[in-house]
Write a protein that holds these residues in place. Structure first.
Motif, PDB file in Angstrom:
ATOM      1  N   ILE A   7       0.834  -1.204   0.000  1.00 21.39           N
ATOM      2  CA  ILE A   7       0.000   0.000   0.000  1.00 21.39           C
ATOM      3  C   ILE A   7       0.868   1.253   0.000  1.00 21.39           C
ATOM      4  N   ILE A   8       1.880   1.240   0.857  1.00 22.93           N
ATOM      5  CA  ILE A   8       2.772   2.405   0.926  1.00 22.93           C
ATOM      6  C   ILE A   8       3.510   2.589  -0.392  1.00 22.93           C
ATOM      7  N   GLY A   9       3.938   1.456  -0.978  1.00 26.84           N
ATOM      8  CA  GLY A   9       4.647   1.530  -2.255  1.00 26.84           C
ATOM      9  C   GLY A   9       3.785   2.094  -3.366  1.00 26.84           C
ATOM     10  N   SER A  10       2.525   1.690  -3.414  1.00 30.97           N
ATOM     11  CA  SER A  10       1.633   2.199  -4.462  1.00 30.97           C
ATOM     12  C   SER A  10       1.389   3.692  -4.299  1.00 30.97           C
ATOM     13  N   LEU A  11       1.231   4.128  -3.029  1.00 37.95           N
ATOM     14  CA  LEU A  11       1.033   5.555  -2.778  1.00 37.95           C
ATOM     15  C   LEU A  11       2.271   6.352  -3.164  1.00 37.95           C
ATOM     16  N   ALA A  12       3.438   5.830  -2.803  1.00 32.27           N
ATOM     17  CA  ALA A  12       4.677   6.538  -3.115  1.00 32.27           C
ATOM     18  C   ALA A  12       4.896   6.636  -4.615  1.00 32.27           C
ATOM     19  N   ALA A  13       4.674   5.520  -5.318  1.00 30.87           N
ATOM     20  CA  ALA A  13       4.848   5.525  -6.769  1.00 30.87           C
ATOM     21  C   ALA A  13       3.883   6.504  -7.430  1.00 30.87           C
ATOM     22  N   SER A  14       2.642   6.509  -6.972  1.00 27.87           N
ATOM     23  CA  SER A  14       1.642   7.406  -7.554  1.00 27.87           C
ATOM     24  C   SER A  14       1.996   8.861  -7.295  1.00 27.87           C
ATOM     25  N   LEU A  15       2.486   9.157  -6.080  1.00 31.22           N
ATOM     26  CA  LEU A  15       2.857  10.535  -5.753  1.00 31.22           C
ATOM     27  C   LEU A  15       4.030  11.010  -6.609  1.00 31.22           C
ATOM     28  N   VAL A  16       4.986  10.127  -6.871  1.00 30.58           N
ATOM     29  CA  VAL A  16       6.113  10.487  -7.732  1.00 30.58           C
ATOM     30  C   VAL A  16       5.621  10.831  -9.130  1.00 30.58           C
ATOM     31  N   VAL A  17       4.735   9.985  -9.658  1.00 25.42           N
ATOM     32  CA  VAL A  17       4.197  10.210 -11.004  1.00 25.42           C
ATOM     33  C   VAL A  17       3.381  11.504 -11.043  1.00 25.42           C
ATOM     34  N   ILE A  18       2.567  11.728 -10.019  1.00 21.02           N
ATOM     35  CA  ILE A  18       1.744  12.939  -9.977  1.00 21.02           C
ATOM     36  C   ILE A  18       2.635  14.181  -9.914  1.00 21.02           C
ATOM     37  N   ALA A  19       3.709  14.121  -9.141  1.00 22.46           N
ATOM     38  CA  ALA A  19       4.633  15.257  -9.077  1.00 22.46           C
ATOM     39  C   ALA A  19       5.260  15.532 -10.446  1.00 22.46           C
ATOM     40  N   MET A  20       5.649  14.477 -11.146  1.00 15.91           N
ATOM     41  CA  MET A  20       6.189  14.633 -12.505  1.00 15.91           C
ATOM     42  C   MET A  20       5.151  15.265 -13.428  1.00 15.91           C
ATOM     43  N   ARG A  21       3.906  14.872 -13.239  1.00 13.27           N
ATOM     44  CA  ARG A  21       2.841  15.391 -14.092  1.00 13.27           C
ATOM     45  C   ARG A  21       2.570  16.863 -13.814  1.00 13.27           C
TER      46      ARG A  21
END
Length: 408
Positions: A7-21
């Motif tokens: 769960i933490i990994g999915s949130l972290a990965a999504s936040l990284v992608v959202i920041a890039m976006r």
């Protein structure tokens, strides 16, 4: 622990992608993906309501006009063309060619058309990007008629690749621009045609709508766009899916054909007539999502881009053809988080590399088909950000899972 880590990994990965976006790193890729999905749509029939008269390089040469004067259409030819067209009562005639000089007194019919024909729409252009003065409206059109008889020809290109994906309907132009009319040529043409059929385009509390449709305006962050210059009223341009962009209508004539061959009544009566130049010398060529490269021969003359713009407005009102819409930003963020979660779930559930690989490929296929299916009904939902969140969350967790087990 592994479940919590997923769960933490999915949130972290999504936040990284959202920041890039958010900072715009993903916009070029999102636009390329959008273009590809647009090209994959099934073909649509051409728009029979349009008639295009194109002034080709051969037509320019045949008229003997001086290209150094940046003229592609001689006044005598235009006058004769208007006589031929008006005999069959088209709904609207639009001239997508600048009239920089006053019309000579010998062409009284043309002067009268410019002054008095409410169905004859002309064009000007103003410097909304490069601050050039632009081109003024024809001098013969009275100032009181500029609002309804002259539209601007400015088009919007995306800064990443110079493609036209957006349709500018209205903007407030002001001096020193030589063109200060508020509406685009395509908007005026479509609105006049719709008015003749008892439809109407109007702004209600800042939103453009008709009796049956609303036209969603692009804002600062819309769809795949981030930090968009959203001045004026812009919508996404839903190009008609034809074999080529110049196949927008089955009725396409060269100037010579329009002057020398009699029209049939069915071709002209009640139709939208668009007149423009396709001679590459005049540089009215544009890159679109359907362009394959930067070569000039694969660019689309402005008259055909305008035809797609007019067709989009008319088809949305009369045929209920979808306009391109997008999700609110919070739903797009949830969409990205969801696919990050799917990536982590796959890595948590499938322990075999082969099964994990198959599940990952299947998820990517599902994501792609979902985005394509939504686009078929007019929706643009993100493809690249959830794709990256899926890969990053799933790949990272699957790669480091054995080390996690050894640590507990």
């Amino acid at each position: 622990k592994l479940k919590n880590t997923a769960i933490i990994g999915s949130l972290a990965a999504s936040l990284v992608v959202i920041a890039m976006r958010v900072i715009g790193l993903l916009q070029p890729a999102e636009l390329v993906a959008f273009d590809q999905l647009m090209r994959l749509r099934p073909l649509e029939p051409p728009d029979d309501r349009l008639v295009i008269v194109e002034v080709t390089a051969e037509d320019v040469q045949r008229q003997g006009v001086d290209k150094l004067e940046e003229r592609s259409l001689e006044n005598g030819s235009l006058e004769k063309l208007l006589r031929n067209l008006n005999a069959y009562e088209p709904s609207v005639i639009a001239l997508d060619i600048y009239q920089k000089a006053s019309v000579e007194s010998e062409y009284q019919y043309l002067i009268d058309q410019l002054k008095n024909n409410d169905r004859f729409i002309n064009v000007c252009t103003g410097g909304i990007i490069d601050n050039e003065l632009g081109v003024a409206p024809p001098k013969e059109i009275l100032e009181k008629d500029l609002l309804t008889r002259v539209g601007f020809a400015n088009s919007l290109t995306d800064r990443d690749d110079g493609l036209i994906r957006r349709h500018l309907l209205s903007i407030q132009l002001s001096p020193p621009s030589l063109c200060t009319v508020p509406f685009s040529l395509s908007f005026l043409v479509a609105n006049l045609y719709l008015n003749n059929l008892d439809h109407n385009l109007h702004f209600q509390e800042g939103i453009l709508e008709s009796d049956s449709q609303q036209f969603p305006a692009l804002t600062f962050n819309s769809g795949g766009y981030q930090n968009l210059d959203d001045r004026g009223y812009q919508i996404l341009l839903n190009y008609r899916a034809t074999n080529t962009l110049d196949a927008i209508t089955p009725h396409r004539l060269t100037l010579t054909e329009a002057l020398e061959n009699p029209f049939t009544e069915d071709m002209i009566r009640g139709k939208i007539i668009l007149i423009g130049t396709t001679d590459p010398y005049f540089r009215d060529l544009h890159r679109t999502p359907f362009s394959r490269g930067f070569i000039t021969s694969d660019r689309t003359p402005g008259i055909f881009v305008n035809a797609h713009m007019v067709s989009q407005l008319v088809s949305a009102v009369i045929d209920k053809r979808p306009l391109i819409w997008w999700l609110p930003e919070y739903l797009e963020l949830l969409w990205i988080f969801a696919w990050g979660g799917i990536g982590s779930a796959i890595a948590w559930y499938f322990k075999s590399p082969k099964k994990f690989g198959f599940a990952l490929v299947g998820s990517i296929a599902l994501l792609s088909f979902t985005c394509y299916g939504v686009l078929m009904i007019g929706g643009w939902i993100p493809l690249i950000p959830p794709f990256l969140a899926l890969l990053l969350a799933g790949g990272t967790l699957f790669t480091y899972r054995p080390k996690f087990f050894r640590s507990i």
